[in-house]
Design a protein around this motif. Structure first.
Motif, PDB file in Angstrom:
ATOM      1  N   ALA A 242       0.827  -1.209   0.000  1.00  0.00           N
ATOM      2  CA  ALA A 242       0.000   0.000   0.000  1.00  0.00           C
ATOM      3  C   ALA A 242       0.860   1.258   0.000  1.00  0.00           C
ATOM      4  CB  ALA A 242      -0.934  -0.008   1.215  1.00  0.00           C
ATOM      5  N   ALA A 243       1.977   1.230   0.720  1.00  0.00           N
ATOM      6  CA  ALA A 243       2.871   2.392   0.751  1.00  0.00           C
ATOM      7  C   ALA A 243       3.487   2.647  -0.621  1.00  0.00           C
ATOM      8  CB  ALA A 243       3.966   2.184   1.796  1.00  0.00           C
ATOM      9  N   LEU A 244       3.900   1.577  -1.298  1.00  0.00           N
ATOM     10  CA  LEU A 244       4.482   1.720  -2.629  1.00  0.00           C
ATOM     11  C   LEU A 244       3.429   2.164  -3.644  1.00  0.00           C
ATOM     12  CD1 LEU A 244       6.722  -1.484  -2.666  1.00  0.00           C
ATOM     13  CD2 LEU A 244       7.471   0.881  -2.303  1.00  0.00           C
ATOM     14  N   LEU A 245       2.217   1.615  -3.534  1.00  0.00           N
ATOM     15  CA  LEU A 245       1.138   2.001  -4.445  1.00  0.00           C
ATOM     16  C   LEU A 245       0.747   3.457  -4.251  1.00  0.00           C
ATOM     17  CD1 LEU A 245      -1.160  -1.149  -4.246  1.00  0.00           C
ATOM     18  CD2 LEU A 245       0.186  -0.398  -6.214  1.00  0.00           C
ATOM     19  N   SER A 246       0.778   3.922  -3.018  1.00  0.00           N
ATOM     20  CA  SER A 246       0.447   5.322  -2.745  1.00  0.00           C
ATOM     21  C   SER A 246       1.415   6.255  -3.471  1.00  0.00           C
ATOM     22  CB  SER A 246       0.486   5.581  -1.233  1.00  0.00           C
ATOM     23  OG  SER A 246       0.253   6.944  -0.941  1.00  0.00           O
ATOM     24  N   ALA A 247       2.697   5.933  -3.406  1.00  0.00           N
ATOM     25  CA  ALA A 247       3.697   6.734  -4.118  1.00  0.00           C
ATOM     26  C   ALA A 247       3.460   6.679  -5.618  1.00  0.00           C
ATOM     27  CB  ALA A 247       5.097   6.240  -3.779  1.00  0.00           C
ATOM     28  N   ALA A 248       3.187   5.484  -6.146  1.00  0.00           N
ATOM     29  CA  ALA A 248       2.982   5.332  -7.589  1.00  0.00           C
ATOM     30  C   ALA A 248       1.768   6.122  -8.063  1.00  0.00           C
ATOM     31  CB  ALA A 248       2.815   3.855  -7.930  1.00  0.00           C
ATOM     32  N   VAL A 349       9.869   9.275 -14.460  1.00  0.00           N
ATOM     33  CA  VAL A 349      10.161   7.867 -14.173  1.00  0.00           C
ATOM     34  C   VAL A 349       9.908   7.596 -12.696  1.00  0.00           C
ATOM     35  CG1 VAL A 349      11.945   6.078 -14.085  1.00  0.00           C
ATOM     36  CG2 VAL A 349      11.876   7.685 -16.008  1.00  0.00           C
ATOM     37  N   VAL A 350       9.096   6.589 -12.419  1.00  0.00           N
ATOM     38  CA  VAL A 350       8.872   6.114 -11.052  1.00  0.00           C
ATOM     39  C   VAL A 350       9.612   4.783 -10.929  1.00  0.00           C
ATOM     40  CG1 VAL A 350       7.165   5.347  -9.365  1.00  0.00           C
ATOM     41  CG2 VAL A 350       6.627   7.253 -10.923  1.00  0.00           C
ATOM     42  N   TYR A 351      10.592   4.739 -10.049  1.00  0.00           N
ATOM     43  CA  TYR A 351      11.443   3.555  -9.903  1.00  0.00           C
ATOM     44  C   TYR A 351      11.218   2.978  -8.506  1.00  0.00           C
ATOM     45  CZ  TYR A 351      15.752   0.737 -10.637  1.00  0.00           C
ATOM     46  OH  TYR A 351      16.655  -0.288 -10.804  1.00  0.00           O
ATOM     47  N   ILE A 352      10.652   1.766  -8.464  1.00  0.00           N
ATOM     48  CA  ILE A 352      10.488   1.017  -7.222  1.00  0.00           C
ATOM     49  C   ILE A 352      11.622   0.000  -7.145  1.00  0.00           C
ATOM     50  CG2 ILE A 352       8.897  -0.379  -5.845  1.00  0.00           C
ATOM     51  CD1 ILE A 352       7.723   2.338  -6.658  1.00  0.00           C
ATOM     52  N   SER A 353      12.242  -0.137  -5.976  1.00  0.00           N
ATOM     53  CA  SER A 353      13.401  -1.030  -5.888  1.00  0.00           C
ATOM     54  C   SER A 353      13.423  -1.771  -4.560  1.00  0.00           C
ATOM     55  CB  SER A 353      14.697  -0.229  -6.043  1.00  0.00           C
ATOM     56  OG  SER A 353      15.830  -1.061  -5.837  1.00  0.00           O
ATOM     57  N   CYS A 354      13.916  -3.015  -4.611  1.00  0.00           N
ATOM     58  CA  CYS A 354      14.139  -3.810  -3.399  1.00  0.00           C
ATOM     59  C   CYS A 354      15.624  -3.923  -3.092  1.00  0.00           C
ATOM     60  CB  CYS A 354      13.514  -5.189  -3.547  1.00  0.00           C
ATOM     61  SG  CYS A 354      14.178  -6.155  -4.923  1.00  0.00           S
ATOM     62  N   ASN A 355      16.460  -3.136  -3.791  1.00  0.00           N
ATOM     63  CA  ASN A 355      17.906  -3.193  -3.587  1.00  0.00           C
ATOM     64  C   ASN A 355      18.493  -1.795  -3.781  1.00  0.00           C
ATOM     65  OD1 ASN A 355      20.657  -3.613  -3.572  1.00  0.00           O
ATOM     66  ND2 ASN A 355      20.619  -5.337  -4.981  1.00  0.00           N
ATOM     67  N   PRO A 356      18.732  -1.054  -2.687  1.00  0.00           N
ATOM     68  CA  PRO A 356      19.267   0.301  -2.818  1.00  0.00           C
ATOM     69  C   PRO A 356      20.565   0.382  -3.616  1.00  0.00           C
ATOM     70  CG  PRO A 356      18.478  -0.049  -0.588  1.00  0.00           C
ATOM     71  CD  PRO A 356      18.423  -1.384  -1.281  1.00  0.00           C
ATOM     72  N   GLN A 357      21.382  -0.658  -3.573  1.00  0.00           N
ATOM     73  CA  GLN A 357      22.667  -0.622  -4.264  1.00  0.00           C
ATOM     74  C   GLN A 357      22.493  -0.628  -5.782  1.00  0.00           C
ATOM     75  OE1 GLN A 357      25.384  -3.725  -3.091  1.00  0.00           O
ATOM     76  NE2 GLN A 357      27.091  -2.871  -4.255  1.00  0.00           N
ATOM     77  N   ARG A 372      16.505  14.504 -12.577  1.00  0.00           N
ATOM     78  CA  ARG A 372      16.808  14.841 -11.186  1.00  0.00           C
ATOM     79  C   ARG A 372      15.977  13.949 -10.277  1.00  0.00           C
ATOM     80  NH1 ARG A 372      12.747  18.104  -8.909  1.00  0.00           N
ATOM     81  NH2 ARG A 372      11.276  18.951 -10.455  1.00  0.00           N
ATOM     82  N   LEU A 373      16.543  13.597  -9.159  1.00  0.00           N
ATOM     83  CA  LEU A 373      15.847  12.777  -8.172  1.00  0.00           C
ATOM     84  C   LEU A 373      14.935  13.697  -7.363  1.00  0.00           C
ATOM     85  CD1 LEU A 373      15.344  10.148  -6.678  1.00  0.00           C
ATOM     86  CD2 LEU A 373      17.456  10.541  -5.381  1.00  0.00           C
ATOM     87  N   ALA A 374      13.647  13.699  -7.726  1.00  0.00           N
ATOM     88  CA  ALA A 374      12.711  14.636  -7.111  1.00  0.00           C
ATOM     89  C   ALA A 374      12.275  14.198  -5.726  1.00  0.00           C
ATOM     90  CB  ALA A 374      11.491  14.816  -8.011  1.00  0.00           C
ATOM     91  N   GLU A 375      12.079  12.892  -5.542  1.00  0.00           N
ATOM     92  CA  GLU A 375      11.624  12.414  -4.232  1.00  0.00           C
ATOM     93  C   GLU A 375      12.072  10.976  -4.018  1.00  0.00           C
ATOM     94  OE1 GLU A 375       7.607  12.231  -1.408  1.00  0.00           O
ATOM     95  OE2 GLU A 375       7.557  13.277  -3.340  1.00  0.00           O
ATOM     96  N   LEU A 376      12.302  10.650  -2.748  1.00  0.00           N
ATOM     97  CA  LEU A 376      12.790   9.327  -2.356  1.00  0.00           C
ATOM     98  C   LEU A 376      12.052   8.905  -1.090  1.00  0.00           C
ATOM     99  CD1 LEU A 376      14.890   7.154  -3.066  1.00  0.00           C
ATOM    100  CD2 LEU A 376      16.591   8.479  -1.794  1.00  0.00           C
ATOM    101  N   ARG A 377      11.432   7.713  -1.149  1.00  0.00           N
ATOM    102  CA  ARG A 377      10.671   7.213  -0.009  1.00  0.00           C
ATOM    103  C   ARG A 377      11.193   5.845   0.426  1.00  0.00           C
ATOM    104  NH1 ARG A 377       4.291   8.733  -1.381  1.00  0.00           N
ATOM    105  NH2 ARG A 377       4.682  10.943  -1.853  1.00  0.00           N
ATOM    106  N   PRO A 378      11.842   5.755   1.580  1.00  0.00           N
ATOM    107  CA  PRO A 378      12.309   4.457   2.090  1.00  0.00           C
ATOM    108  C   PRO A 378      11.142   3.640   2.648  1.00  0.00           C
ATOM    109  CG  PRO A 378      13.548   6.323   3.025  1.00  0.00           C
ATOM    110  CD  PRO A 378      12.321   6.879   2.402  1.00  0.00           C
ATOM    111  N   VAL A 379      11.182   2.331   2.412  1.00  0.00           N
ATOM    112  CA  VAL A 379      10.129   1.433   2.891  1.00  0.00           C
ATOM    113  C   VAL A 379      10.773   0.192   3.520  1.00  0.00           C
ATOM    114  CG1 VAL A 379       8.151   0.008   2.235  1.00  0.00           C
ATOM    115  CG2 VAL A 379       8.493   2.227   1.131  1.00  0.00           C
ATOM    116  N   GLY A 380      10.376  -0.102   4.754  1.00  0.00           N
ATOM    117  CA  GLY A 380      10.887  -1.281   5.455  1.00  0.00           C
ATOM    118  C   GLY A 380       9.805  -2.342   5.576  1.00  0.00           C
ATOM    119  N   GLN A 381       9.616  -3.135   4.514  1.00  0.00           N
ATOM    120  CA  GLN A 381       8.606  -4.193   4.550  1.00  0.00           C
ATOM    121  C   GLN A 381       9.087  -5.399   5.342  1.00  0.00           C
ATOM    122  OE1 GLN A 381       5.777  -5.177   1.404  1.00  0.00           O
ATOM    123  NE2 GLN A 381       7.163  -4.152  -0.026  1.00  0.00           N
TER     124      GLN A 381
END
Length: 396
Positions: A242-248, A349-357, A372-381
């Protein structure tokens, strides 16, 4: 003299200002020369009796403030490592306990009993699960019945068990056992029926085959029930999804056409296919077909495309036809597809990732192409784990 712990490093150790790594320490603790930890205000008693032996969790000694700090720092440091500074760095989102809806457990015979659980960290030894604070209760409720079922299995036992919460209940897949005769087959059916399973599948080494499935197992995505193939990817928690979908939803608002790349079953596609038309591109054939069938039967504006985006990424010309690009690649990232996006005329571009590296590597390529990186949202699932996810928005 004692050293204060400043933060948690990527692998879960506490880190001092001098660069010393201390297992089990959290910010606010101090450690002396002998390695003795003096707990600070953020060091708590782990809720689970199996911690720290069980490899399912690594950070149960940290309170929520420190967990959030760790998740946020992992993502922020990944961006910083590539010289990227987000316009907005949102507060980390943490999924609560008892919400993990998919898990891989292991079982083996140990003397007269069967042990079931996660493996010990860095070992093949299985921790016999008596409690679990990450699993959804519906998954954990199957541990004892599975132990009883496998306890009657004859001969050597070494099984892997995949549990997934779907719309109809729990889908269970067991690899490493072969029913021998009518009695064992009936035992499997009794187990499935008595525990209300949505599906029970056995993999004898040639792929999973259902032995019990009263009705097709589905997962609801964006209000659309989608058939759930064996081994299909699902976000680990509904809360994190839900958190990732909200951002998308927020970042794709106003787009008339969206390319959802590495789309899986359509986790994002079905939610975004309201005012927008969505191309859902996926390499896994079973997931592609499930998405395609669900879109057709529910009249959703989702066009499902079977395509391996690692070997055959959408070209820059194809990418340029869309108002917005969303991608959620596997842990390896999406180097070839990112190159095509960079060469296209795409501006969002909306980029969802499970690997920050791997994300950071791809993000640097986008930045070099003018994004430019406009926004970044960390998620701890993956609560109490060093595994961190994120959602990001790039604009040019």
């Amino acid at each position: 003299m004692s050293d204060p712990i400043l933060r948690i490093a990527a692998k879960g150790d506490g880190l001092t200002e001098s660069g010393r790594h201390v297992a089990g320490a959290v910010p606010g603790d101090t450690v002396d020369a002998a390695g003795t930890i003096t707990p600070g205000p953020h060091h708590i008693d782990p809720p689970c009796r199996h911690f720290p032996q069980c490899g399912g969790c690594e950070l149960q000694q940290a309170d929520d403030e420190v967990l959030a700090q760790f998740v946020g720092e992992r993502v922020a440091f990944a961006a910083e490592s590539q010289g990227l500074e987000p316009g907005v760095l949102s507060p980390p989102h943490l999924s609560p306990p008892h919400t993990r809806r998919r898990a891989s457990l292991h079982a083996q015979r140990a003397g007269a009993k069967v042990v079931i659980g996660f493996r010990e960290g860095g070992s093949h030894r299985i921790i016999d699960m008596a409690e679990c604070h990450v699993l959804h209760p519906a998954l954990f409720a199957l541990v004892d019945p599975l132990r009883r079922l496998l306890g009657h299995w004859q001969g050597r036992l070494a099984a892997d068990i995949q549990l997934t919460l779907v719309d109809q209940g729990v889908a269970a897949e067991i690899r490493g056992i072969v029913p021998d005769g009518l009695a064992q087959t009936e035992a499997l059916l009794d187990f499935a029926r008595d525990n209300g399973l949505a599906r029970l599948s056995i993999d004898e080494g040639f792929g999973a085959e259902p032995v019990w499935e009263p009705q097709p197992a589905t997962v609801t995505l964006g209000g659309v029930p989608v058939d759930f193939p064996h081994g299909a990817f699902l976000q680990p928690t509904q809360d994190g999804e839900a958190a990732l979908l909200s951002a998308a939803r927020e970042w794709t608002a106003g787009a008339g056409t969206i390319a959802d790349l590495f789309s899986g079953l359509g986790t994002f596609a079905f939610v975004l296919a309201g005012s927008a038309k969505v191309l859902a591109a996926e390499a896994d054939r079973a997931a592609h077909l499930a998405c395609q069938a669900a879109a057709r039967s529910n009249g959703k504006a989702v066009h499902s495309l079977h395509r391996d985006l690692f070997r055959d990424p959408l070209t820059a010309q194809e990418i340029s036809k869309f108002d917005c690009i969303l991608l959620d690649p596997p842990r390896a990232g999406a180097r070839n597809q990112i190159d095509m996006i960079a060469q296209s005329s795409a501006s969002r571009v909306v980029y969802i990732s499970c690997n920050p590296q791997s994300w950071a590597r791809d993000a640097r390529r986008l930045a070099d192409a003018g994004f430019r990186l406009a926004e970044l949202r960390p998620v701890g699932q993956f609560r109490w784990s060093t595994h961190v996810e994120l959602a990001s928005l790039f604009l040019r």
